[in-house]
Motif scaffolding. Structure first.
Motif, PDB file in Angstrom:
ATOM      1  N   PRO A 174       0.248 -38.066  57.412  1.00 61.53           N
ATOM      2  CA  PRO A 174       0.585 -39.147  58.355  1.00 61.53           C
ATOM      3  C   PRO A 174       1.494 -38.702  59.491  1.00 61.53           C
ATOM      4  CG  PRO A 174       0.701 -39.932  56.094  1.00 61.53           C
ATOM      5  CD  PRO A 174       0.501 -38.455  56.017  1.00 61.53           C
ATOM      6  N   PHE A 175       2.529 -37.909  59.190  1.00 61.61           N
ATOM      7  CA  PHE A 175       3.444 -37.416  60.217  1.00 61.61           C
ATOM      8  C   PHE A 175       3.440 -35.889  60.186  1.00 61.61           C
ATOM      9  CE2 PHE A 175       5.054 -41.622  59.088  1.00 61.61           C
ATOM     10  CZ  PHE A 175       5.195 -42.215  60.338  1.00 61.61           C
ATOM     11  N   PHE A 176       3.218 -35.286  61.347  1.00 63.01           N
ATOM     12  CA  PHE A 176       3.148 -33.835  61.435  1.00 63.01           C
ATOM     13  C   PHE A 176       4.499 -33.254  61.855  1.00 63.01           C
ATOM     14  CE2 PHE A 176      -1.256 -34.196  60.884  1.00 63.01           C
ATOM     15  CZ  PHE A 176      -1.804 -32.919  60.751  1.00 63.01           C
ATOM     16  N   PRO A 177       4.808 -32.043  61.418  1.00 66.78           N
ATOM     17  CA  PRO A 177       6.048 -31.385  61.843  1.00 66.78           C
ATOM     18  C   PRO A 177       5.975 -30.959  63.300  1.00 66.78           C
ATOM     19  CG  PRO A 177       4.725 -29.883  60.523  1.00 66.78           C
ATOM     20  CD  PRO A 177       4.045 -31.221  60.450  1.00 66.78           C
ATOM     21  N   ARG A 178       7.118 -30.710  63.888  1.00 64.41           N
ATOM     22  CA  ARG A 178       7.196 -30.336  65.291  1.00 64.41           C
ATOM     23  C   ARG A 178       6.457 -29.035  65.579  1.00 64.41           C
ATOM     24  NH1 ARG A 178      11.417 -32.331  68.372  1.00 64.41           N
ATOM     25  NH2 ARG A 178      11.652 -30.302  69.357  1.00 64.41           N
ATOM     26  N   ASP A 179       6.410 -28.136  64.615  1.00 66.01           N
ATOM     27  CA  ASP A 179       5.769 -26.839  64.838  1.00 66.01           C
ATOM     28  C   ASP A 179       4.283 -26.968  65.135  1.00 66.01           C
ATOM     29  OD1 ASP A 179       8.139 -25.519  64.497  1.00 66.01           O
ATOM     30  OD2 ASP A 179       7.800 -25.030  62.386  1.00 66.01           O
ATOM     31  N   ALA A 180       3.677 -28.096  64.788  1.00 64.20           N
ATOM     32  CA  ALA A 180       2.256 -28.272  65.065  1.00 64.20           C
ATOM     33  C   ALA A 180       1.977 -28.212  66.563  1.00 64.20           C
ATOM     34  CB  ALA A 180       1.766 -29.597  64.477  1.00 64.20           C
ATOM     35  N   HIS A 181       2.907 -28.706  67.381  1.00 60.59           N
ATOM     36  CA  HIS A 181       2.755 -28.675  68.842  1.00 60.59           C
ATOM     37  C   HIS A 181       4.122 -28.417  69.487  1.00 60.59           C
ATOM     38  CE1 HIS A 181      -1.443 -29.705  69.099  1.00 60.59           C
ATOM     39  NE2 HIS A 181      -1.278 -30.817  68.419  1.00 60.59           N
ATOM     40  N   ARG A 182       4.749 -27.335  69.099  1.00 61.93           N
ATOM     41  CA  ARG A 182       6.118 -27.065  69.544  1.00 61.93           C
ATOM     42  C   ARG A 182       6.225 -26.997  71.066  1.00 61.93           C
ATOM     43  NH1 ARG A 182      10.854 -25.597  67.648  1.00 61.93           N
ATOM     44  NH2 ARG A 182      10.041 -25.642  65.513  1.00 61.93           N
ATOM     45  N   HIS A 183       5.311 -26.294  71.717  1.00 60.73           N
ATOM     46  CA  HIS A 183       5.396 -26.137  73.178  1.00 60.73           C
ATOM     47  C   HIS A 183       5.351 -27.489  73.876  1.00 60.73           C
ATOM     48  CE1 HIS A 183       3.514 -25.824  77.200  1.00 60.73           C
ATOM     49  NE2 HIS A 183       4.328 -24.792  77.347  1.00 60.73           N
ATOM     50  N   ASP A 184       4.368 -28.309  73.547  1.00 60.32           N
ATOM     51  CA  ASP A 184       4.212 -29.591  74.221  1.00 60.32           C
ATOM     52  C   ASP A 184       5.375 -30.535  73.920  1.00 60.32           C
ATOM     53  OD1 ASP A 184       1.909 -28.600  75.240  1.00 60.32           O
ATOM     54  OD2 ASP A 184       0.552 -29.784  74.003  1.00 60.32           O
ATOM     55  N   ILE A 185       5.875 -30.502  72.703  1.00 63.62           N
ATOM     56  CA  ILE A 185       7.017 -31.351  72.352  1.00 63.62           C
ATOM     57  C   ILE A 185       8.249 -30.940  73.152  1.00 63.62           C
ATOM     58  CG2 ILE A 185       8.677 -31.780  70.497  1.00 63.62           C
ATOM     59  CD1 ILE A 185       6.370 -32.032  68.592  1.00 63.62           C
ATOM     60  N   GLU A 186       8.492 -29.652  73.264  1.00 63.62           N
ATOM     61  CA  GLU A 186       9.655 -29.188  74.022  1.00 63.62           C
ATOM     62  C   GLU A 186       9.533 -29.536  75.499  1.00 63.62           C
ATOM     63  OE1 GLU A 186       9.924 -25.058  73.115  1.00 63.62           O
ATOM     64  OE2 GLU A 186      10.927 -25.373  71.177  1.00 63.62           O
ATOM     65  N   VAL A 187       8.331 -29.495  76.051  1.00 64.23           N
ATOM     66  CA  VAL A 187       8.132 -29.872  77.452  1.00 64.23           C
ATOM     67  C   VAL A 187       8.443 -31.353  77.645  1.00 64.23           C
ATOM     68  CG1 VAL A 187       6.380 -30.181  79.252  1.00 64.23           C
ATOM     69  CG2 VAL A 187       6.480 -28.041  77.960  1.00 64.23           C
ATOM     70  N   LEU A 188       7.947 -32.192  76.773  1.00 69.66           N
ATOM     71  CA  LEU A 188       8.192 -33.633  76.896  1.00 69.66           C
ATOM     72  C   LEU A 188       9.680 -33.952  76.745  1.00 69.66           C
ATOM     73  CD1 LEU A 188       5.156 -35.033  74.871  1.00 69.66           C
ATOM     74  CD2 LEU A 188       5.578 -35.368  77.315  1.00 69.66           C
ATOM     75  N   GLU A 189      10.321 -33.373  75.763  1.00 69.46           N
ATOM     76  CA  GLU A 189      11.732 -33.674  75.531  1.00 69.46           C
ATOM     77  C   GLU A 189      12.610 -33.139  76.662  1.00 69.46           C
ATOM     78  OE1 GLU A 189      11.575 -33.802  70.609  1.00 69.46           O
ATOM     79  OE2 GLU A 189      12.524 -32.113  71.649  1.00 69.46           O
ATOM     80  N   ALA A 190      12.244 -32.007  77.258  1.00 67.17           N
ATOM     81  CA  ALA A 190      13.026 -31.467  78.369  1.00 67.17           C
ATOM     82  C   ALA A 190      12.956 -32.366  79.592  1.00 67.17           C
ATOM     83  CB  ALA A 190      12.540 -30.058  78.711  1.00 67.17           C
ATOM     84  N   ASN A 191      11.835 -33.074  79.765  1.00 72.93           N
ATOM     85  CA  ASN A 191      11.663 -33.953  80.927  1.00 72.93           C
ATOM     86  C   ASN A 191      11.958 -35.417  80.606  1.00 72.93           C
ATOM     87  OD1 ASN A 191      10.240 -32.298  83.294  1.00 72.93           O
ATOM     88  ND2 ASN A 191       9.409 -31.554  81.351  1.00 72.93           N
ATOM     89  N   CYS A 192      12.542 -35.679  79.452  1.00 73.09           N
ATOM     90  CA  CYS A 192      12.796 -37.063  79.043  1.00 73.09           C
ATOM     91  C   CYS A 192      13.670 -37.847  80.034  1.00 73.09           C
ATOM     92  CB  CYS A 192      13.414 -37.085  77.649  1.00 73.09           C
ATOM     93  SG  CYS A 192      13.685 -38.740  76.990  1.00 73.09           S
TER      94      CYS A 192
END
Length: 366
Positions: A174-192
């Motif tokens: 149901p919930f995936f760890p951050r490592d599944a899409h680390r690059h995209d997650i870091e991009v989104l959080e950096a531009n939050c």
């Protein structure tokens, strides 16, 4: 005439200054003897067919043995994949060749595809065959299997039951760890911070359809809705140009993501606002080939998402990876609205060839 090792004129040599040259002579003669032995196995005139069988069997034995011990595992996996592909294609060859029909001709017979399948499933099956006709069947085994088993999936209750397309043999939670899409997650959080500023700007203009919003519930005072309101940037694979112009930083950030689903109707992106007191009943997403990435922008504490029986809460400035093909519910008991940026990303276990085929099958133009 056949030579043996005893007939080879090996030059005598003594240890010392002539040992190296003698060794080289020996290696040269061994090489020439090896070439002679290999040449004696070539087919002679009049025995071409037998020679082909012999060489063919030798190649078959070499391929099955993996050539050397270091490649046994890879050879075995390749044989397994080739067996799967051969079996898969043979299912499509069950046609009358006398009528000039090939295995790529769309066929929706009961033997190949369930007759009770929905019109949407038959349409997707025809699209898959058209894709294979233009490109290749290679790598399409799971998609083909998923289309045939979709009817059976819809007939029974399950904790994971996407209503449009289910890709089998895909590990999922149901919930995936951050490592599944680390690059995209870091991009989104950096531009939050910039994304939040753009949301507040469009929110101040009012939640109204003339400003690009899609409201799914009644509005109350102070511009707050009791249900849901969505400000789409991508809707079913189609860019909403006017809304993207209102949020240029958010738009550029989404396009910089490596796994954003931007080319088919399974992918969407936009701001999702949930009003105080709103609840969403149990539902399933359309497919398990995607993950929904939720970037928390305004996340009151009394707001909870339950997916596959597992509860989670959002956090401001952080992403949550959700597989919404699992049964999920949502409740919001706080007085302030909850706001997230939702972006659909490819499931990490969907291969590149499968993504290309799904883009073709679920193209907004089809």
């Amino acid at each position: 005439m056949h030579w043996s090792m005893s007939t080879l004129p090996l030059p005598p040599y003594e240890l010392g200054i002539h040992s190296l040259s003698g060794l080289l002579w020996t290696l040269l003669l061994l090489f020439l003897w090896h070439c002679y032995r290999m040449g004696s196995d070539l087919p002679i005139p009049g025995h071409t067919h037998a020679g082909k069988l012999k060489s063919g069997s030798r190649r078959s034995m070499m391929s099955r043995s993996g050539i050397c011990a270091g490649t046994k595992c890879s050879a075995r996996s390749k044989l397994l994949r080739s067996d799967q592909i051969t079996t898969f294609i043979s299912m499509e060859t069950e046609e009358d060749e006398d009528q000039g029909q090939g295995y790529l001709t769309p066929v929706l017979s009961h033997a190949l595809f369930p007759a009770q399948a929905s019109a949407e499933a038959k349409k997707l099956y025809a699209a898959l065959q058209e894709y294979a006709k233009r490109y290749s069947w290679v790598g399409m085994g799971r998609i083909h299997k998923g289309l045939r088993e979709q009817v059976r999936l819809n007939d029974h209750s399950a904790i994971q039951k996407p209503h449009l397309f289910f890709l089998p043999d895909v590990p999922s939670v149901p919930f995936f760890p951050r490592d599944a899409h680390r690059h995209d997650i870091e991009v989104l959080e950096a531009n939050c911070p910039a994304i939040l500023d753009e949301f507040q700007a469009i929110y101040q203009r009012g939640i109204d359809s003339k400003h690009g919003w899609t409201s799914l519930g009644p509005k109350v005072h102070n511009n707050i809705t009791q249900g849901q309101a969505v400000f789409p940037l991508y809707s079913a694979g189609v860019c909403v140009a006017g809304n993207c112009r209102s949020c240029p930083c958010t738009y550029r950030t989404i396009l910089s993501l490596r796994t954003f689903i931007s080319s088919n109707s399974l992918g969407s992106a936009g701001f999702w606002l949930l009003g105080p007191g709103a609840t969403l009943g149990s539902s399933y997403g359309p497919t398990n080939t995607r993950l929904r990435c939720h970037l928390g922008l305004q996340t009151p504490p009394l707001c909870e998402l339950v997916v596959g029986g597992e509860p989670q809460c959002w956090a401001e400035g952080h992403c949550l990876l959700v597989d919404d093909s699992f049964l999920h519910t949502l409740s919001h008991k706080d007085a302030a609205p909850r706001v997230i940026l939702s972006v659909d990303l490819w499931h990490p276990n969907v291969a590149a060839a499968e993504r290309q085929a799904l883009d073709f099958m679920f193209s907004p133009d089809i």
